[in-house]
Design a protein around this motif. Structure first.
Motif, PDB file in Angstrom:
ATOM      1  N   GLN A 443      43.578  41.809  49.950  1.00  0.00           N
ATOM      2  CA  GLN A 443      43.083  40.433  49.998  1.00  0.00           C
ATOM      3  C   GLN A 443      41.679  40.330  49.392  1.00  0.00           C
ATOM      4  O   GLN A 443      41.366  39.370  48.668  1.00  0.00           O
ATOM      5  N   GLU A 445      40.105  42.561  47.229  1.00  0.00           N
ATOM      6  CA  GLU A 445      40.008  42.994  45.839  1.00  0.00           C
ATOM      7  C   GLU A 445      40.740  42.072  44.872  1.00  0.00           C
ATOM      8  O   GLU A 445      40.319  41.922  43.723  1.00  0.00           O
ATOM      9  N   LYS A 447      41.681  38.785  43.211  1.00  0.00           N
ATOM     10  CA  LYS A 447      41.176  37.425  43.050  1.00  0.00           C
ATOM     11  C   LYS A 447      42.309  36.421  42.981  1.00  0.00           C
ATOM     12  O   LYS A 447      42.148  35.255  43.340  1.00  0.00           O
ATOM     13  N   TYR A 448      43.482  36.906  42.528  1.00  0.00           N
ATOM     14  CA  TYR A 448      44.601  35.988  42.332  1.00  0.00           C
ATOM     15  C   TYR A 448      45.852  36.566  43.006  1.00  0.00           C
ATOM     16  O   TYR A 448      46.106  37.783  42.937  1.00  0.00           O
ATOM     17  N   SER A 478      34.365  46.016  47.417  1.00  0.00           N
ATOM     18  CA  SER A 478      34.555  45.127  48.572  1.00  0.00           C
ATOM     19  C   SER A 478      34.102  45.776  49.873  1.00  0.00           C
ATOM     20  O   SER A 478      33.582  45.085  50.779  1.00  0.00           O
ATOM     21  N   SER A 487      28.639  39.144  49.260  1.00  0.00           N
ATOM     22  CA  SER A 487      29.799  38.995  48.395  1.00  0.00           C
ATOM     23  C   SER A 487      29.281  38.862  46.968  1.00  0.00           C
ATOM     24  O   SER A 487      28.852  37.772  46.538  1.00  0.00           O
ATOM     25  N   LEU A 489      29.348  40.926  42.747  1.00  0.00           N
ATOM     26  CA  LEU A 489      29.967  41.897  41.848  1.00  0.00           C
ATOM     27  C   LEU A 489      28.992  43.034  41.495  1.00  0.00           C
ATOM     28  O   LEU A 489      29.438  44.105  41.053  1.00  0.00           O
ATOM     29  N   SER A 541      39.870  42.303  36.584  1.00  0.00           N
ATOM     30  CA  SER A 541      40.301  40.926  36.304  1.00  0.00           C
ATOM     31  C   SER A 541      39.376  40.325  35.262  1.00  0.00           C
ATOM     32  O   SER A 541      38.183  40.082  35.520  1.00  0.00           O
ATOM     33  N   ASN A 543      40.016  37.301  33.553  1.00  0.00           N
ATOM     34  CA  ASN A 543      39.956  35.884  33.908  1.00  0.00           C
ATOM     35  C   ASN A 543      41.135  35.569  34.850  1.00  0.00           C
ATOM     36  O   ASN A 543      41.868  36.471  35.273  1.00  0.00           O
ATOM     37  N   GLU A 544      41.324  34.295  35.078  1.00  0.00           N
ATOM     38  CA  GLU A 544      42.350  33.903  36.053  1.00  0.00           C
ATOM     39  C   GLU A 544      43.744  34.313  35.631  1.00  0.00           C
ATOM     40  O   GLU A 544      44.591  34.642  36.459  1.00  0.00           O
ATOM     41  N   THR A 547      44.600  40.118  34.373  1.00  0.00           N
ATOM     42  CA  THR A 547      44.101  41.251  35.146  1.00  0.00           C
ATOM     43  C   THR A 547      44.640  42.499  34.467  1.00  0.00           C
ATOM     44  O   THR A 547      45.874  42.660  34.350  1.00  0.00           O
ATOM     45  N   TYR A 563      36.098  42.962  29.808  1.00  0.00           N
ATOM     46  CA  TYR A 563      35.653  42.129  30.949  1.00  0.00           C
ATOM     47  C   TYR A 563      34.224  41.649  30.751  1.00  0.00           C
ATOM     48  O   TYR A 563      33.885  40.480  31.000  1.00  0.00           O
TER      49      TYR A 563
END
Length: 570
Positions: A443, A445, A447-448, A478, A487, A489, A541, A543-544, A547, A563
Motif C-alpha cells: 500500500q 510503495e 502509487k497506483y 517507505s 512522507s 521521496l 513509477s 508517471n501515473e 511503472t 524517472y
C-alpha cells in the motif's frame, strides 16, 4: 296471548271485552249466556242446534223486554195460527254478512229458513245512544258509561279507513317527540301498557284524523347527514388523488443555517426523507425520494451523521449526501498510519490534540485485537494495521474509544474472511501478522492500484534467502518515512540510511520490519495474498500510467534516469 281464559273458539280476547268477537252492531257488547235472537213464543222457537265453537260462545238468552243486540234486526213477524207451520223441518240459522268485494263483515243477524224478513224497525237509531239497563237477571252492566270504560266500538264500515300504517304513525310520533326534546314519545308502550290495553293495536281516536306528515326537521337532518358523508368521501378522495399524482412539496435552493442529521444503518430512502423532513431539512419525504431516484448515486447514500442545512430542496439534499460532502463521518483512507487516524479523530470530535493517541497507547490491547497480533516485541503501535480504512459515523454518541473499537472490529472481519493463517503459511510467512505487514508495504510503495500485484511480487522476491540482487534487504524508502513520521521521496543517501538503527529500517535489517507501517486497504491486501508471478526485484513509477519493473540493478538504474527526466519536466 293474554292470561285470559280461552274458550273453545279461536278468539283470544276475554269475553268481557266489549270488542270480544264480532257479534254484530248495537253499540253494546253481547254477553255470554244471552240469546242473540228471539224468534217469538216458545212454540215457534227453534230447538238449539250444535254450533261451531265460534258461535257457541255467543249464544245466550235475552229477555223480550231488552233491546235486541243488533241495530238492524229484522222486525218480528206475527206468528201464524197454523199449527203445522212449526212442524216444518228445522233449518240451521244463517248469519247475514255485510260488505263488498274482498271485504266481509258479520252483522250478527240470523236468517231462518221459512221466516220472511221485513223492514228493520230500528233503522236510523243512533247506535251510540245509551240503552236502558234492564233488570233482568244475567244482563251485564253498561261498560261504556264510566271514564275507565273501553271506547265504544266503531261500525264495520269505519274500522279500516286509515291510510297510514300504524308503525309509520308511531315512528313519526316518536321522531317528532325526539326532535322537540320529548325523548321517546308520548306513548312509548313497547311493553303493552298503552291505551289499547296492551294488545299492540293502534290507539283509539286516531283513525278518523288526517294522516300525519313526516317531520320536516327529520328530513333536514337526513339531508345534512347525506351531505356530510358525500362531502367527507369527496375530500378524502381528493386528498388521495392529490398525494398520488400531484408533485411533491419541495423547498427551493441550497438552504440556510446548519443542522446535524443522524441516519441509522439499514435506513431506506423513504425513512431518510422522513428524518430529514422532521428536522426541517426538506419540505417532504417524497421530494427527497424522487430526487434520490433521479440521481446516479442517490440509491447508494450511506448511513451516518450528516451536516445539513435547513430548507434545502430535495435535489440539493441528495447531492450533498450522495457525494459524502455533508456526511458527519470520518473517512480512514487506505495507507493512513495510525498517527493520522488519531489526529483526525481529535479534530472531528473537537478534542485536544493527542487525546486519542494517549487512549490508544493505554487501552490498545483491550480494543479487540486478534490473538496473532503484536507478535513482535519491537512493534511501535499495537493498533497499526488494524484501524481498517472505511467510513465511520460521527454521531452524537461517538467517542475515541468507540471509533477505535469499530475500526478494529472491521479489520478483524476483513482479515478473518481471508483466512490469513492459511494464506501466510502458503506464502512462506511465519504468521498472519507478517502478511498484514506485507500488505502495508504494498500500500505504501505502490502509487497506483494497477501496480499492486507486481509490487507484491517484488516484496516476496526480495525476501527469498538466495536473493543475490538485494541479499535479503527490502531497501524501501517507505519504512524510513514511517520511522521519521514523514512522507517524502528524498530520504537521504543509502550510506546514511544503513547507519540508522531501527527495527523498521529495511536498509539495515533483513526481511520484514517489526510490524505494519500503515493500514492497508482491501486492494493492497488482495495483492499481498495473490502476487503476480514474475522475476522482478526493482521498480520505479515514472508517471501515473508508467511503472517500470526490472530484474537487475543495471536495468533499474536506466529506469531511474528516465524517472529523473520525468521529474525535470514537471
Amino acid at each position: 296471548m293474554t292470561e285470559y281464559g280461552r274458550g273453545p273458539g279461536p278468539e283470544p280476547w276475554h269475553p268481557e271485552d266489549p270488542q270480544y268477537g264480532d257479534q254484530g252492531w248495537t253499540g253494546h257488547e253481547t254477553q255470554q249466556g244471552q240469546m242473540p235472537y228471539v224468534a217469538g213464543p216458545p212454540q215457534y222457537q227453534q230447538e238449539p242446534q250444535p254450533q261451531q265453537p265460534y258461535y257457541a260462545q255467543q249464544q245466550g238468552q235475552y229477555p223480550q223486554a231488552q233491546q235486541p243486540p243488533y241495530a238492524q234486526q229484522p222486525q218480528q213477524m206475527p206468528y201464524p195460527q197454523h199449527p203445522q207451520q212449526h212442524q216444518q223441518p228445522q233449518q240451521h240459522p244463517q248469519r247475514e254478512t255485510y260488505g263488498g268485494q274482498g271485504q266481509v263483515w258479520d252483522t250478527g243477524q240470523v236468517h231462518y229458513a221459512g221466516v220472511p224478513q221485513t223492514a228493520d224497525p230500528y233503522a236510523g237509531v243512533d247506535p251510540y245512544a245509551q240503552q236502558q239497563s234492564s233488570g233482568y237477571p244475567g244482563e251485564a252492566p253498561d261498560l261504556y258509561g264510566t271514564p275507565e270504560a273501553f271506547p265504544p266500538p266503531r261500525p264495520p264500515s269505519m274500522r279500516h279507513l286509515q291510510t297510514e300504517e300504524p308503525w309509520q304513525e308511531e315512528e313519526d310520533a316518536a321522531a317528532d317527540s325526539f326532535l322537540a326534546g320529548g325523548g321517546g314519545g308520548d306513548n312509548d308502550d313497547g311493553d303493552g301498557d298503552g291505551d289499547d290495553g296492551g294488545r299492540g293495536g293502534r290507539r283509539p281516536g286516531r283513525s278518523g284524523g288526517k294522516p300525519k306528515k313526516r317531520s320536516g326537521m327529520a328530513c333536514l337532518i337526513a339531508a345534512v347527514v347525506i351531505v356530510a358523508v358525500v362531502g367527507g368521501g369527496g375530500y378524502y378522495g381528493y386528498s388521495y388523488l392529490k398525494d398520488k399524482f400531484a408533485a411533491a412539496e419541495d423547498f427551493a435552493g441550497e438552504g440556510t443555517g446548519a443542522v446535524s442529521i443522524d441516519i441509522p444503518k439499514g435506513t431506506g430512502l423513504g425513512e431518510m426523507g422522513r428524518i430529514l423532513k422532521a428536522h426541517g431539512v426538506v419540505k417532504s419525504a417524497d421530494a427527497f425520494v424522487a430526487a434520490a431516484e433521479a440521481h446516479p448515486k442517490g440509491k447508494g447514500i450511506q448511513a451516518g451523521s450528516y451536516a445539513m442545512k435547513e430548507h434545502m430542496s430535495g435535489r440539493a439534499a441528495v447531492e450533498l449526501m450522495a457525494n459524502g460532502a455533508g456526511m458527519n463521518a470520518l473517512d480512514v483512507i487506505p495507507g493512513w498510519r495510525n498517527v493520522q487516524v488519531y489526529e483526525a479523530i481529535d479534530q472531528r470530535l473537537k478534542l485536544a490534540p493527542g487525546t486519542t493517541k494517549a487512549l490508544a497507547a493505554k487501552d490498545g490491547k483491550s480494543l479487540g485485537l486478534p490473538d496473532w497480533a503484536n507478535s513482535n516485541k519491537d512493534v511501535k503501535d499495537p493498533l497499526e494495521g488494524f484501524l481498517y480504512p472505511a467510513r465511520y459515523d460521527l454521531g452524537k454518541d461517538a467517542t475515541p474509544q468507540s471509533l477505535l473499537k469499530q475500526m478494529v472490529a472491521k479489520a478483524n472481519g476483513a482479515y478473518g474472511n481471508e483466512d490469513l493463517k492459511a494464506q501466510a503459511t502458503k506464502l512462506g510467512l511465519q504468521n498472519p501478522y507478517q502478511l498484514v505487514t506485507v500488505a502495508s508495504l504494498v500500500q505504501a510503495e505502490g502509487k497506483y492500484q494497477h501496480d499492486f500485484d507486481k509490487i507484491s511480487r517484488v516484496v516476496y522476491n526480495r525476501l527469498k534467502p538466495g536473493n543475490t540482487e538485494t541479499y535479503g534487504l527490502l531497501d524501501f524508502d517507505s519504512t524510513i518515512n514511517y520511522i521519521k513520521g514523514q512522507s517524502t521521496l528524498d530520504v537521504g543517501s543509502v550510506n546514511d540510511l544503513r547507519k540508522l538503527d531501527d527495527p523498521y529500517n529495511t536498509y539495515k535489517i533483513k526481511g520484514l520490519p517489526a510490524g505494519p507501517i500503515g493500514n492497508p486497504g482491501p486492494d493492497a491486501l488482495k495483492s499481498a495474498l495473490n502476487p503476480e508471478p514474475g522475476p522482478w526485484y526493482y521498480f520505479v513509477s515514472v508517471n501515473e500510467n508508467r511503472t517500470l519493473f526490472a530484474v537487475t540493478n543495471d536495468e533499474h538504474n536506466r529506469n531511474r534516469e528516465e524517472y529523473e527526466k520525468e521529474r525535470g519536466r514537471q
